[in-house]
Design a protein around this motif. Sequence first.
Motif, PDB file in Angstrom:
ATOM      1  N   ILE A  77       0.850  -1.195   0.000  1.00 19.44           N
ATOM      2  CA  ILE A  77       0.000   0.000   0.000  1.00 19.44           C
ATOM      3  C   ILE A  77       0.886   1.245   0.000  1.00 19.44           C
ATOM      4  O   ILE A  77       1.585   1.531   0.969  1.00 19.44           O
ATOM      5  CB  ILE A  77      -0.946   0.022   1.215  1.00 19.44           C
ATOM      6  N   VAL A  78       0.844   1.971  -1.113  1.00 14.45           N
ATOM      7  CA  VAL A  78       1.666   3.167  -1.266  1.00 14.45           C
ATOM      8  C   VAL A  78       0.967   4.382  -0.676  1.00 14.45           C
ATOM      9  O   VAL A  78       1.568   5.185   0.037  1.00 14.45           O
ATOM     10  CB  VAL A  78       1.971   3.421  -2.761  1.00 14.45           C
ATOM     11  N   GLU A  79      -0.337   4.511  -0.950  1.00 17.14           N
ATOM     12  CA  GLU A  79      -1.072   5.702  -0.509  1.00 17.14           C
ATOM     13  C   GLU A  79      -2.564   5.406  -0.453  1.00 17.14           C
ATOM     14  O   GLU A  79      -3.078   4.620  -1.252  1.00 17.14           O
ATOM     15  CB  GLU A  79      -0.807   6.868  -1.471  1.00 17.14           C
ATOM     16  N   VAL A  80      -3.236   6.041   0.501  1.00 13.86           N
ATOM     17  CA  VAL A  80      -4.689   5.941   0.605  1.00 13.86           C
ATOM     18  C   VAL A  80      -5.259   7.351   0.574  1.00 13.86           C
ATOM     19  O   VAL A  80      -4.898   8.192   1.406  1.00 13.86           O
ATOM     20  CB  VAL A  80      -5.129   5.223   1.904  1.00 13.86           C
ATOM     21  N   LYS A  81      -6.129   7.618  -0.404  1.00 17.38           N
ATOM     22  CA  LYS A  81      -6.724   8.937  -0.559  1.00 17.38           C
ATOM     23  C   LYS A  81      -8.215   8.880  -0.279  1.00 17.38           C
ATOM     24  O   LYS A  81      -8.871   7.892  -0.596  1.00 17.38           O
ATOM     25  CB  LYS A  81      -6.509   9.464  -1.984  1.00 17.38           C
ATOM     26  N   GLN A  82      -8.751   9.951   0.277  1.00 14.93           N
ATOM     27  CA  GLN A  82     -10.198  10.067   0.480  1.00 14.93           C
ATOM     28  C   GLN A  82     -10.778  10.830  -0.693  1.00 14.93           C
ATOM     29  O   GLN A  82     -10.359  11.943  -0.989  1.00 14.93           O
ATOM     30  CB  GLN A  82     -10.503  10.799   1.796  1.00 14.93           C
ATOM     31  N   THR A  83     -11.741  10.236  -1.390  1.00 10.27           N
ATOM     32  CA  THR A  83     -12.385  10.884  -2.534  1.00 10.27           C
ATOM     33  C   THR A  83     -13.892  10.903  -2.332  1.00 10.27           C
ATOM     34  O   THR A  83     -14.419  10.287  -1.399  1.00 10.27           O
ATOM     35  CB  THR A  83     -12.063  10.138  -3.848  1.00 10.27           C
ATOM     36  N   THR A  84     -14.585  11.602  -3.216  1.00  9.70           N
ATOM     37  CA  THR A  84     -16.049  11.681  -3.118  1.00  9.70           C
ATOM     38  C   THR A  84     -16.690  10.318  -3.344  1.00  9.70           C
ATOM     39  O   THR A  84     -17.827  10.085  -2.921  1.00  9.70           O
ATOM     40  CB  THR A  84     -16.603  12.680  -4.155  1.00  9.70           C
ATOM     41  N   LYS A  85     -15.980   9.419  -4.003  1.00 11.60           N
ATOM     42  CA  LYS A  85     -16.512   8.083  -4.263  1.00 11.60           C
ATOM     43  C   LYS A  85     -16.021   7.060  -3.246  1.00 11.60           C
ATOM     44  O   LYS A  85     -16.236   5.868  -3.405  1.00 11.60           O
ATOM     45  CB  LYS A  85     -16.123   7.632  -5.676  1.00 11.60           C
ATOM     46  N   GLY A  86     -15.351   7.541  -2.211  1.00 11.71           N
ATOM     47  CA  GLY A  86     -14.830   6.644  -1.190  1.00 11.71           C
ATOM     48  C   GLY A  86     -13.317   6.608  -1.214  1.00 11.71           C
ATOM     49  O   GLY A  86     -12.672   7.320  -1.991  1.00 11.71           O
TER      50      GLY A  86
END
Length: 369
Positions: free
Chosen positions: A182-191
């Motif tokens: 896991i390189v990165e986890v982003k929060q987006t409008t779709k989850g």
Amino acid sequence: MNTEFIEALEQIQQDKGISKEILIEAIEAALISSYKRNFGSSHNVRVEIHRETGEVHVYGQKQVVTEVEDENTEISIEEAKIINTKFQSGDIFEREVTPRDFGRIAAQTAKQVVVQRIREAERGVVFDEYANRESDIISGSVARIARGTVYINLGKAEAMLASSEQMPVESYNPGDRIKTYIVEVKQTTKGPQILVSRTHPGLIKRLFELEVPEIHDGVVEIKSISREAGYRTKIAVDTNDPNVDPVGACVGQKGVRVQAIVNELKGEKIDIIRYSEDPVDYITSSLSPAKVTEAKVDEGSKSAKVVVPDYQLSLAIGKEGQNARLAAKLTGWKIDIKSESQVEDASEVKEESVFSPETDKNEVLSIDE
């Protein structure tokens, strides 16, 4: 809406951890917009949901003023005092304006708000779970492949393995089980968007932590990793325990530990060397499997001149310079490799025998990562 609706909110609060009061307040706010949209109201309104019965009431609001300029939002103090003599200028005057069929609209709006809030809460839980696992390994199955990107089903979420993060020697098919980093986890409008890699050197580090208890327990430490994904990796290890052989611990009995990692990486070669504070020893070991005759270092320029037997030159340099390039990246030293015969005749030294630790991102893992 009725008491069953309130009971449903209480159940959601218990199951999903979403406050009943927060849900009701969100529904009330949404109902104000629904009221204005469906009944064309231009004046201010307040919506109130009874916390026990679930009944919905809409109240029109006007500000009490001495002189009315806008009848939609203001009421004179004289008119307000007819209703209640306690009204003063600046107070808010309210009158119930609940439409007869507002219950149906309220129920539809409430359902939409609750579903949305549950979805947001679940996304938040998933984001928190995976955000805490950045720089860790995760297993999943290939769900689909679109435009070169591999989408991996993790159960609660889906991870994206971009083409740039895929190993060049691998092919992926729906249903394949793979481990990724896991390189990165982003929060987006779709989850949450989870970005993973098969090429990052961190994958090597985590795989060794899984396979080698001594690394997991901190007895053996990974000092540095250099990698050309799919082809070859060099890893430097060390220990403070004189009774532990760090290289042997990583290799395992009959090579079982390192072989498990090689299998996971589809045959990628792995050189495990002993880290040393002595740059000569470290650089000499880093060129493994080649044997070094002599090595001289210049601390100022952080460069080294290495001499190998003639028959070991191609092995020391490696195919297309890979072995020497990885050694330079691993140690952080610029390495000039010469054969014994080239030392005797300096005019035959080639530029391509000089290797620098300069590298692209994700090819070297320092001890701080």
